[in-house]
Design a protein around this motif. Structure first.
Motif, PDB file in Angstrom:
ATOM      1  N   LEU A 182       0.836  -1.200   0.000  1.00 52.38           N
ATOM      2  CA  LEU A 182       0.000   0.000   0.000  1.00 52.38           C
ATOM      3  C   LEU A 182       0.875   1.256   0.000  1.00 52.38           C
ATOM      4  CD1 LEU A 182      -2.826  -1.008   2.511  1.00 52.38           C
ATOM      5  CD2 LEU A 182      -2.813  -1.155   0.010  1.00 52.38           C
ATOM      6  N   ASN A 183       0.383   2.311  -0.669  1.00 51.44           N
ATOM      7  CA  ASN A 183       1.167   3.533  -0.818  1.00 51.44           C
ATOM      8  C   ASN A 183       1.361   4.287   0.494  1.00 51.44           C
ATOM      9  OD1 ASN A 183       1.442   3.141  -3.591  1.00 51.44           O
ATOM     10  ND2 ASN A 183      -0.477   4.215  -4.039  1.00 51.44           N
ATOM     11  N   ASP A 205       7.021   3.103  -6.156  1.00 49.32           N
ATOM     12  CA  ASP A 205       6.151   2.473  -7.169  1.00 49.32           C
ATOM     13  C   ASP A 205       6.650   1.084  -7.562  1.00 49.32           C
ATOM     14  OD1 ASP A 205       4.526   4.663  -7.215  1.00 49.32           O
ATOM     15  OD2 ASP A 205       5.404   5.551  -9.017  1.00 49.32           O
ATOM     16  N   SER A 209       4.321  -6.190  -4.432  1.00 47.14           N
ATOM     17  CA  SER A 209       2.849  -6.181  -4.458  1.00 47.14           C
ATOM     18  C   SER A 209       2.287  -4.769  -4.507  1.00 47.14           C
ATOM     19  CB  SER A 209       2.280  -6.931  -3.248  1.00 47.14           C
ATOM     20  OG  SER A 209       2.715  -8.262  -3.210  1.00 47.14           O
ATOM     21  N   GLU A 210       2.889  -3.915  -5.327  1.00 41.63           N
ATOM     22  CA  GLU A 210       2.437  -2.525  -5.473  1.00 41.63           C
ATOM     23  C   GLU A 210       0.942  -2.470  -5.762  1.00 41.63           C
ATOM     24  OE1 GLU A 210       1.826   1.530  -6.324  1.00 41.63           O
ATOM     25  OE2 GLU A 210       3.297   0.478  -5.089  1.00 41.63           O
ATOM     26  N   GLY A 211       0.223  -1.623  -5.005  1.00 43.76           N
ATOM     27  CA  GLY A 211      -1.224  -1.501  -5.155  1.00 43.76           C
ATOM     28  C   GLY A 211      -2.006  -2.257  -4.109  1.00 43.76           C
ATOM     29  N   GLY A 212      -1.352  -3.203  -3.422  1.00 44.06           N
ATOM     30  CA  GLY A 212      -2.008  -3.886  -2.313  1.00 44.06           C
ATOM     31  C   GLY A 212      -2.256  -5.361  -2.562  1.00 44.06           C
ATOM     32  N   GLU A 213      -1.965  -6.169  -1.557  1.00 44.85           N
ATOM     33  CA  GLU A 213      -2.228  -7.605  -1.611  1.00 44.85           C
ATOM     34  C   GLU A 213      -2.342  -8.125  -0.185  1.00 44.85           C
ATOM     35  OE1 GLU A 213      -0.485 -11.633  -3.776  1.00 44.85           O
ATOM     36  OE2 GLU A 213       0.791  -9.857  -3.604  1.00 44.85           O
ATOM     37  N   ARG A 312       1.366 -11.586  -6.653  1.00 39.55           N
ATOM     38  CA  ARG A 312       1.431 -10.578  -7.697  1.00 39.55           C
ATOM     39  C   ARG A 312       2.868 -10.398  -8.184  1.00 39.55           C
ATOM     40  NH1 ARG A 312      -1.922  -5.225  -6.323  1.00 39.55           N
ATOM     41  NH2 ARG A 312      -1.191  -4.865  -8.474  1.00 39.55           N
ATOM     42  N   SER A 314       6.186  -8.430  -9.182  1.00 35.53           N
ATOM     43  CA  SER A 314       6.858  -7.243  -8.671  1.00 35.53           C
ATOM     44  C   SER A 314       8.138  -7.028  -9.472  1.00 35.53           C
ATOM     45  CB  SER A 314       7.184  -7.402  -7.190  1.00 35.53           C
ATOM     46  OG  SER A 314       6.017  -7.644  -6.427  1.00 35.53           O
TER      47      SER A 314
END
Length: 376
Positions: A182-183, A205, A209-213, A312, A314
Motif C-alpha cells: 500500500l502507498n 512504485d 505487491s504494489e497496489g495492495g495484496e 502478484r 513485482s
C-alpha cells in the motif's frame, strides 16, 4: 502489601534493637539476618501471588514502539528503514469486535497448543502497525535488481500467552493479517523526510505487491525459563516457528540483568520480527525497575515475502536460492520503569545479510524506542 509487611518487620526489628536490656545478642543477630534477607529479596524478580483459576484484567497495558535505522546512530537509511506499532494488552483485546482471537484460538486448537487447564495463566494482546523496507539508494526511481526491493506491510494481530506456573514454560501464539504494497507506508516515510529535510524515497512504485495484496502469518513460540547466571542475570530460551509471509524456525537465548521485578514471561524481545512484536513488554504490574537486556537468535528462513514477493508480479524479487537460508540476529537494550506505571526502552538490533550477493549483500541494523504504560 509487600512493602507494608517489610515496613512492619523493619519497625519491629529496630524497636527490638533499641531495647538491649530485653533482647539477647542472639535475637539481635537474628534480626540483622532478617534485614539482610529482605535486602536480598529486593534484588529478585517480584513474585506475584496468583489466585487460580486466573482472571485476566480487562486492561493490562499499552505500548508504542518506533523503529528507525537512524536510531542505530550510523546515518543509515536503507533495508528495514522504519516501523510503528501500538499494542494493547488485557482481556479487552480478546473481546474487541475486530479481534482475531477466535480464528487464533481455532488455529491453536488445530496445532494442539490450546490448553484450557485452570492451572494456566492466559493473557491476550492486540497490535496494529506498519513498517517498510528500502534499497540503499532511495534517490533512484528505477527498480534496481541488484539491491533489495521496496516493501511494506500494514497489519493487525492478536496474541495469546499461556503460562504454566509448574514447569516455567510459556506458550505464545500470534495471528497476523495485513496488506502488502500500500502507498501509505511510502507516503508516510516521505512526509517525515520532508519535515526533517531528508532525501525523498522516489522508488516506492516498484515495491513488492504494489497496489495492495492481502497476506497473513501464524506463529507459535515456546519460552522456557532457564534460571539465573552470576547471581541476578535472568536467562531464557525460545523456540519459535511461523507460517505465512515469514516462514521460518528459530532458536534464541535472551538475558536480563539489573533491578527487575516483572515476571520473566512478560518480557519478549526475542519474538520481534522487524516492526511486528517490537513492543516487548506486556506486564500487568506497575513497579519501579531498570535493567539491561540482550539476546541472540539463529533463524532458518524458508520464505520472506519482503524479498521474494507473493502472488502478484513485482519489479524486483529474489528466488530462494539467491537468499541465505540461515540468518543470525542479536539485540541489546535498556529499560527504565517508574512506579507510576510508565516504562521507556531503547534497543539496538541487527542481523546478518539475507541476500547472498550483489549490492543487497549487507548486514541490517536499526534502533527502536518503546514507551509503555501499565495499568494498576
Amino acid at each position: 502489601m509487600k512493602r507494608f509487611i517489610r515496613l512492619t518487620i523493619n519497625t519491629v526489628t529496630w524497636g527490638l534493637a533499641a531495647l538491649p536490656l530485653l533482647v539477647s545478642a542472639q535475637e539481635i543477630d537474628y534480626n540483622q539476618l532478617q534485614i539482610a534477607t529482605l535486602i536480598e529479596e529486593e534484588k529478585r524478580p517480584y513474585q506475584e501471588v496468583v489466585v487460580l483459576p486466573y482472571k485476566e484484567p480487562l486492561k493490562s497495558s499499552w505500548a508504542l514502539a518506533i523503529d528507525n535505522d537512524i536510531f542505530a546512530l550510523g546515518g543509515r537509511d536503507q533495508d528495514y528503514t522504519y516501523g510503528f506499532n501500538f499494542t494493547y494488552s488485557g482481556r479487552k483485546a480478546q473481546e474487541l469486535w475486530f479481534s482475531l482471537d477466535k480464528p487464533l484460538s481455532a488455529l491453536d486448537y488445530l496445532f494442539g497448543v490450546d490448553d484450557q487447564s485452570e492451572q494456566n495463566i492466559d493473557n491476550h494482546s492486540i497490535e496494529v502497525g506498519l513498517f517498510g523496507f528500502t534499497p540503499e539508494d532511495i534517490s533512484v526511481a528505477a527498480a534496481n535488481p541488484e539491491d533489495r526491493p521496496y516493501a511494506s506491510l500494514i497489519y493487525w494481530s492478536n496474541s495469546r500467552e499461556q503460562m504454566d506456573l509448574n514447569s516455567n514454560v510459556s506458550w505464545k501464539t500470534t495471528l497476523t493479517v495485513g496488506a502488502l504494497g500500500l502507498n501509505l507506508v511510502g507516503e508516510f516515510q516521505n512526509t517525515i523526510h520532508d519535515k526533517l529535510n531528508g532525501n525523498e524515497a522516489v522508488g516506492w512504485d516498484n515495491q513488492i505487491s504494489e497496489g495492495g495484496e492481502l497476506t497473513a502469518r501464524y506463529a507459535i513460540a515456546r519460552q522456557q525459563y532457564l534460571g539465573n547466571l552470576f547471581g541476578n542475570m535472568e536467562v531464557k530460551s525460545t523456540l519459535q516457528a511461523s507460517v505465512g509471509y515469514l516462514t521460518e524456525a528459530s532458536w534464541s537465548l535472551s538475558f536480563r540483568d539489573g533491578k527487575y521485578h516483572t515476571p520473566w514471561s512478560s518480557f519478549n524481545p526475542e519474538l520481534a520480527s522487524y516492526g511486528e512484536k517490537s513492543t516487548y513488554n506486556t506486564s500487568s504490574r506497575a513497579i519501579r525497575e531498570h535493567y539491561f537486556w540482550a539476546g541472540m537468535a539463529v533463524k532458518a528462513r524458508a520464505y520472506n515475502v519482503f524479498l521474494q514477493g507473493q502472488f502478484r508480479d513485482s519489479p524486483v524479487t529474489y528466488d530462494h536460492n539467491e537468499l541465505n537460508p540461515i540468518v543470525f540476529e542479536a539485540w541489546l537494550g535498556y529499560t527504565i520503569a517508574f512506579a507510576e506505571g510508565y516504562r521507556l526502552s531503547y534497543v539496538l538490533r541487527g542481523h546478518s545479510s539475507e541476500i547472498k550477493q550483489g549490492a543487497g549483500d549487507r548486514n541490517l541494523m536499526w534502533g527502536g524506542i518503546i514507551l509503555a504504560k501499565t495499568f494498576d
